[in-house]
Design a protein around this motif. Sequence first.
Motif, PDB file in Angstrom:
ATOM      1  N   PRO A 210       0.805  -1.227   0.000  1.00 45.62           N
ATOM      2  CA  PRO A 210       0.000   0.000   0.000  1.00 45.62           C
ATOM      3  C   PRO A 210       0.835   1.273   0.000  1.00 45.62           C
ATOM      4  O   PRO A 210       0.277   2.360  -0.218  1.00 45.62           O
ATOM      5  CB  PRO A 210      -0.815  -0.120   1.300  1.00 45.62           C
ATOM      6  CG  PRO A 210       0.037  -0.965   2.188  1.00 45.62           C
ATOM      7  CD  PRO A 210       0.681  -1.962   1.275  1.00 45.62           C
ATOM      8  N   THR A 211       2.146   1.154   0.245  1.00 40.78           N
ATOM      9  CA  THR A 211       2.995   2.335   0.114  1.00 40.78           C
ATOM     10  C   THR A 211       3.127   2.777  -1.337  1.00 40.78           C
ATOM     11  O   THR A 211       3.569   3.887  -1.620  1.00 40.78           O
ATOM     12  CB  THR A 211       4.397   2.052   0.700  1.00 40.78           C
ATOM     13  OG1 THR A 211       4.871   0.798   0.222  1.00 40.78           O
ATOM     14  CG2 THR A 211       4.368   2.043   2.218  1.00 40.78           C
ATOM     15  N   MET A 212       2.758   1.885  -2.272  1.00 39.27           N
ATOM     16  CA  MET A 212       2.704   2.216  -3.704  1.00 39.27           C
ATOM     17  C   MET A 212       1.299   1.843  -4.209  1.00 39.27           C
ATOM     18  O   MET A 212       1.136   0.933  -5.019  1.00 39.27           O
ATOM     19  CB  MET A 212       3.766   1.432  -4.481  1.00 39.27           C
ATOM     20  CG  MET A 212       5.188   1.768  -4.077  1.00 39.27           C
ATOM     21  SD  MET A 212       6.396   0.578  -4.728  1.00 39.27           S
ATOM     22  CE  MET A 212       5.965   0.538  -6.467  1.00 39.27           C
ATOM     23  N   PRO A 213       0.262   2.502  -3.730  1.00 42.57           N
ATOM     24  CA  PRO A 213      -1.109   2.016  -3.916  1.00 42.57           C
ATOM     25  C   PRO A 213      -1.588   1.917  -5.353  1.00 42.57           C
ATOM     26  O   PRO A 213      -2.434   1.080  -5.665  1.00 42.57           O
ATOM     27  CB  PRO A 213      -1.952   3.019  -3.122  1.00 42.57           C
ATOM     28  CG  PRO A 213      -1.110   4.250  -3.041  1.00 42.57           C
ATOM     29  CD  PRO A 213       0.298   3.753  -2.972  1.00 42.57           C
ATOM     30  N   THR A 214      -1.079   2.746  -6.252  1.00 44.00           N
ATOM     31  CA  THR A 214      -1.619   2.743  -7.612  1.00 44.00           C
ATOM     32  C   THR A 214      -0.812   1.869  -8.572  1.00 44.00           C
ATOM     33  O   THR A 214      -1.126   1.806  -9.753  1.00 44.00           O
ATOM     34  CB  THR A 214      -1.668   4.177  -8.168  1.00 44.00           C
ATOM     35  OG1 THR A 214      -0.351   4.729  -8.185  1.00 44.00           O
ATOM     36  CG2 THR A 214      -2.566   5.059  -7.309  1.00 44.00           C
ATOM     37  N   ASP A 218      -6.415  -0.820 -11.157  1.00 39.45           N
ATOM     38  CA  ASP A 218      -7.530   0.111 -11.134  1.00 39.45           C
ATOM     39  C   ASP A 218      -7.880   0.506  -9.701  1.00 39.45           C
ATOM     40  O   ASP A 218      -8.657  -0.157  -9.022  1.00 39.45           O
ATOM     41  CB  ASP A 218      -8.738  -0.542 -11.824  1.00 39.45           C
ATOM     42  CG  ASP A 218      -9.888   0.425 -12.029  1.00 39.45           C
ATOM     43  OD1 ASP A 218      -9.737   1.617 -11.693  1.00 39.45           O
ATOM     44  OD2 ASP A 218     -10.939  -0.015 -12.524  1.00 39.45           O
ATOM     45  N   ILE A 219      -7.301   1.594  -9.214  1.00 39.78           N
ATOM     46  CA  ILE A 219      -7.591   2.088  -7.871  1.00 39.78           C
ATOM     47  C   ILE A 219      -7.527   3.614  -7.902  1.00 39.78           C
ATOM     48  O   ILE A 219      -6.849   4.209  -8.748  1.00 39.78           O
ATOM     49  CB  ILE A 219      -6.602   1.511  -6.831  1.00 39.78           C
ATOM     50  CG1 ILE A 219      -7.101   1.771  -5.402  1.00 39.78           C
ATOM     51  CG2 ILE A 219      -5.207   2.037  -7.041  1.00 39.78           C
ATOM     52  CD1 ILE A 219      -6.344   1.000  -4.347  1.00 39.78           C
ATOM     53  N   ASN A 220      -8.226   4.246  -6.991  1.00 37.96           N
ATOM     54  CA  ASN A 220      -8.293   5.698  -6.913  1.00 37.96           C
ATOM     55  C   ASN A 220      -6.880   6.295  -6.856  1.00 37.96           C
ATOM     56  O   ASN A 220      -6.105   5.996  -5.942  1.00 37.96           O
ATOM     57  CB  ASN A 220      -9.072   6.084  -5.654  1.00 37.96           C
ATOM     58  CG  ASN A 220      -9.171   7.590  -5.453  1.00 37.96           C
ATOM     59  OD1 ASN A 220      -8.732   8.382  -6.291  1.00 37.96           O
ATOM     60  ND2 ASN A 220      -9.763   7.978  -4.340  1.00 37.96           N
ATOM     61  N   PRO A 221      -6.506   7.139  -7.810  1.00 40.01           N
ATOM     62  CA  PRO A 221      -5.162   7.722  -7.809  1.00 40.01           C
ATOM     63  C   PRO A 221      -4.903   8.621  -6.604  1.00 40.01           C
ATOM     64  O   PRO A 221      -3.752   8.938  -6.310  1.00 40.01           O
ATOM     65  CB  PRO A 221      -5.107   8.521  -9.120  1.00 40.01           C
ATOM     66  CG  PRO A 221      -6.527   8.761  -9.482  1.00 40.01           C
ATOM     67  CD  PRO A 221      -7.296   7.582  -8.985  1.00 40.01           C
ATOM     68  N   MET A 268       9.423   8.020  -7.767  1.00 43.32           N
ATOM     69  CA  MET A 268       8.188   7.316  -7.441  1.00 43.32           C
ATOM     70  C   MET A 268       7.523   7.956  -6.230  1.00 43.32           C
ATOM     71  O   MET A 268       8.191   8.456  -5.322  1.00 43.32           O
ATOM     72  CB  MET A 268       8.460   5.841  -7.174  1.00 43.32           C
ATOM     73  CG  MET A 268       8.971   5.094  -8.390  1.00 43.32           C
ATOM     74  SD  MET A 268       8.922   3.303  -8.176  1.00 43.32           S
ATOM     75  CE  MET A 268       7.175   2.996  -8.373  1.00 43.32           C
ATOM     76  N   THR A 269       6.213   7.917  -6.215  1.00 41.10           N
ATOM     77  CA  THR A 269       5.446   8.448  -5.092  1.00 41.10           C
ATOM     78  C   THR A 269       5.255   7.358  -4.051  1.00 41.10           C
ATOM     79  O   THR A 269       4.816   6.253  -4.374  1.00 41.10           O
ATOM     80  CB  THR A 269       4.077   8.964  -5.558  1.00 41.10           C
ATOM     81  OG1 THR A 269       4.274   9.997  -6.531  1.00 41.10           O
ATOM     82  CG2 THR A 269       3.281   9.512  -4.391  1.00 41.10           C
TER      83      THR A 269
END
Length: 373
Positions: A210-214, A218-221, A268-269
């Motif tokens: 989840p530290t890199m959720p996208t 297909d998940i909310n950006p 990376m975010t």
Amino acid sequence: MIRKGIYCVCIITMLASCNKTDKKDSEKQPAINPKEMKQIGTVSEYYQSYNVEMVEVIGGGFWKPYKDMKALPTAQSVSTYNVSEKNPDLYQELKPIDLTNKRLVNMAKGLGPAYVRVSGTWANSIYFQDNDLPPAPAPKGFANVVTQKQWKGVVDFVKNLDNKLITSFAVSNGVRDKNGVWTPVEAQKLLDYTKSLGGKIDAAELFNEPTMPTAGGDINPKYDANNFAADVRVFNKWAKDSVPNMLTVGPSSVGEGSPTVTLQGVGMTILPTEALLSAKPEAKFDVFSYHFYGAASIRMMQSGPFTIKAKDALTEAWLFKTDTVETFYAGMRDKFMPGKPIWITETAQAAAGGDPYSATYLDSFRYYTNTDL
């Protein structure tokens, strides 16, 4: 293979003593008698475990082997990484693995007993096709499909080897309610089918990395720590009600703790673990988990601090990188879930399929055991 006994032995000294010496030097070498060694602790017989990537179970685009690459991609960096990208320079079609293969099963027996983790980025947007028909296209809100036959192969593989199963569940938009909160609709289907086969899910991470959720589909950006806290609250209630003997494992973080490089530093975010576990209601798990990759493969990056060359594979900086990251995540565990076990549930020589030397003896020195009991 490491099993229940840990003994106070300096492996480096033992290796050094094997070097050629003259008679005078050899007389000075201390004698080592294993029978006189004192046992200083024990580890679980499941201590050494392994992953089977979800993409191996279902098939799909995966990292192209180096032998099949005409050349390394140019101007490729970790900042452009997207697992759903259809980049023919990086990916090629991987057929589903045959988990009934006799050679595979016999070799896997040598690694048991073990936890077998079937997860990875592809699991974040996986749809369970709960029938015996051939795979259909993924419904809206999902990116991948696992069929009954494929999942039965997983359950049978784990059962036949007397192992334990760890997985993670879909967290993409296809499982979310009108408020964007996770629901157990897919998790419950997978759990029910597993039970019908006489199997069980022994442990589960809600969300792979989840530290890199996208990164996984297909998940909310704009997914943030508050979303994660709300999801875990529902996940824990479902787990307690529907599968009370299953260990909840998390947060399954990755990409933090290295003093020499951060994923933010290479474009990376990252959604920090500190934020994930600080949001209310605070996310709690039976086991604290994290992932560790000390480098990105040369498929993605050919130079820079987040790479590793074969000539540097035995340096202290490289070999002790895993300890540094473990110390960071142990600090997160101590702050938010004191006393809980800490597991590293995914690791390899380098992210994005590893470097060419990762399949050689040279990489074996990276396997390091922290015996601070």
